[in-house]
Design a protein around this motif. Structure first.
Motif, mmCIF file in Angstrom:
data_model
loop_
_atom_site.group_PDB
_atom_site.id
_atom_site.type_symbol
_atom_site.label_atom_id
_atom_site.label_comp_id
_atom_site.label_asym_id
_atom_site.label_seq_id
_atom_site.Cartn_x
_atom_site.Cartn_y
_atom_site.Cartn_z
ATOM 1 N N UNK A 1 0.886 -1.167 0.000
ATOM 2 C CA UNK A 1 0.000 0.000 0.000
ATOM 3 C C UNK A 1 0.919 1.210 0.000
ATOM 4 N N UNK A 2 0.868 2.028 -1.054
ATOM 5 C CA UNK A 2 1.918 3.003 -1.330
ATOM 6 C C UNK A 2 1.337 4.400 -1.533
ATOM 7 N N UNK A 3 1.633 5.299 -0.585
ATOM 8 C CA UNK A 3 1.221 6.690 -0.748
ATOM 9 C C UNK A 3 2.075 7.352 -1.821
ATOM 10 N N UNK A 4 1.463 8.199 -2.637
ATOM 11 C CA UNK A 4 2.204 8.870 -3.712
ATOM 12 C C UNK A 4 3.150 9.925 -3.149
ATOM 13 N N UNK A 5 2.686 10.709 -2.188
ATOM 14 C CA UNK A 5 3.463 11.835 -1.662
ATOM 15 C C UNK A 5 4.318 11.400 -0.480
ATOM 16 N N UNK A 6 5.463 10.785 -0.778
ATOM 17 C CA UNK A 6 6.380 10.313 0.258
ATOM 18 C C UNK A 6 7.665 11.147 0.248
ATOM 19 N N UNK A 7 8.328 11.288 1.414
ATOM 20 C CA UNK A 7 9.622 11.977 1.443
ATOM 21 C C UNK A 7 10.716 11.152 0.757
ATOM 22 N N UNK A 8 11.777 11.844 0.358
ATOM 23 C CA UNK A 8 13.000 11.276 -0.223
ATOM 24 C C UNK A 8 12.773 10.674 -1.603
ATOM 25 N N UNK B 1 9.404 9.618 -3.995
ATOM 26 C CA UNK B 1 7.939 9.603 -3.966
ATOM 27 C C UNK B 1 7.395 8.246 -4.411
ATOM 28 N N UNK B 2 6.098 8.037 -4.152
ATOM 29 C CA UNK B 2 5.493 6.739 -4.416
ATOM 30 C C UNK B 2 5.538 6.327 -5.871
ATOM 31 N N UNK B 3 5.407 7.276 -6.777
ATOM 32 C CA UNK B 3 5.462 6.943 -8.200
ATOM 33 C C UNK B 3 6.842 6.418 -8.579
ATOM 34 N N UNK B 4 7.899 7.027 -8.032
ATOM 35 C CA UNK B 4 9.247 6.533 -8.316
ATOM 36 C C UNK B 4 9.496 5.180 -7.658
#
Length: 239
Positions: A51-58, A60-63
């Motif tokens: 379960x992966x949030x798109x807006x992550x630090x370092x 991001x979820x898309x990467x």
């Protein structure tokens, strides 16, 4: 179905809520708060679902999604996104995500999406009885091992891509509308964009076809939908 689930969410309140609901379903849940750690944990523990949030630090979820797919990981990925535009959602699918939820969302819907993805994952397919090997021309699917070969070449697919290809392969030559593909692949009653099917089909053609713009296998029937042919004729691009 108990599974190991990796949750990548930097909002502590959201991650606690997700953990509570998934653990109630009997899953073993590990939570991380940034994309870099998500990649490390995904490689180390090999979860059954992320379960992966798109807006992550370092990172991001898309990467994170893009990197895992580039490493040939077929783990089902459910994206959580506050970006509600169709283009943003389709971008996630183009990068290899299997499904998405737009914030704010119901925890009950999240658990339902997780159940649906797990049923269609590689482990779910391996447990399924019946005709495990499907051949249509040069296209071969082993549903027990979650493997696809095209003219002897191994092809790595996400769980949603595999489910779409399996749906077409079980009735070769039959034209499936987008609505029929949504019903069979996504599994429960909800509002799925028909362009979501187009995004998955575009990704499938890039992996399966020698010339994705002139497909031999994944044919478009204009105004109707898609079918799997035996590779004898070239077909068009968009339905």
């Amino acid at each position: 179905m108990s599974a190991r689930i990796l949750v990548a969410e930097d909002d502590a309140k959201q991650s606690r809520l997700i953990r509570v609901y998934l653990e109630r379903e009997g899953h073993a849940v590990q939570v991380v708060a940034d994309g870099r750690t998500a990649l490390e944990k995904a490689r180390a523990i090999r979860p059954d679902l992320i379960v992966l949030d798109v807006m992550l630090p370092y990172v991001d979820g898309l990467d994170v999604c893009r990197i895992l797919r580039a490493e040939a990981s077929d783990v089902p990925i459910l994206l959580l996104t506050a970006r509600s535009t169709e283009e943003d959602m389709l971008l996630g699918l183009d990068l290899g995500a299997d499904d998405y939820l737009t914030k704010p969302y119901s925890p009950r819907e999240l658990t339902a999406r997780v159940r649906a993805l797990l049923r269609r994952s590689a482990r779910g397919a391996a447990a399924a009885a019946g005709d495990a090997l499907l051949r249509v021309g040069d296209v071969e699917l082993d549903t027990a091992r979650f493997e696809v070969r095209v003219a002897g070449r191994s092809v790595a697919l996400t769980s949603k891509e595999f489910s779409i290809l399996e749906t077409l392969a079980r009735e070769p030559g039959r034209v499936f509308t987008r609505a029929q593909i949504i019903e069979r692949v996504f599994g429960f009653d909800r509002d799925v964009l028909e362009r979501t099917v187009d995004a998955h089909m575009r990704n499938l053609r890039l992996k399966v076809e020698d010339e994705p713009n002139r497909p031999r296998y994944l044919e478009t029937v204009y105004g109707r939908g898609y079918r799997l042919a035996d590779g004898g004729t070239a077909a068009g691009g968009d339905a």
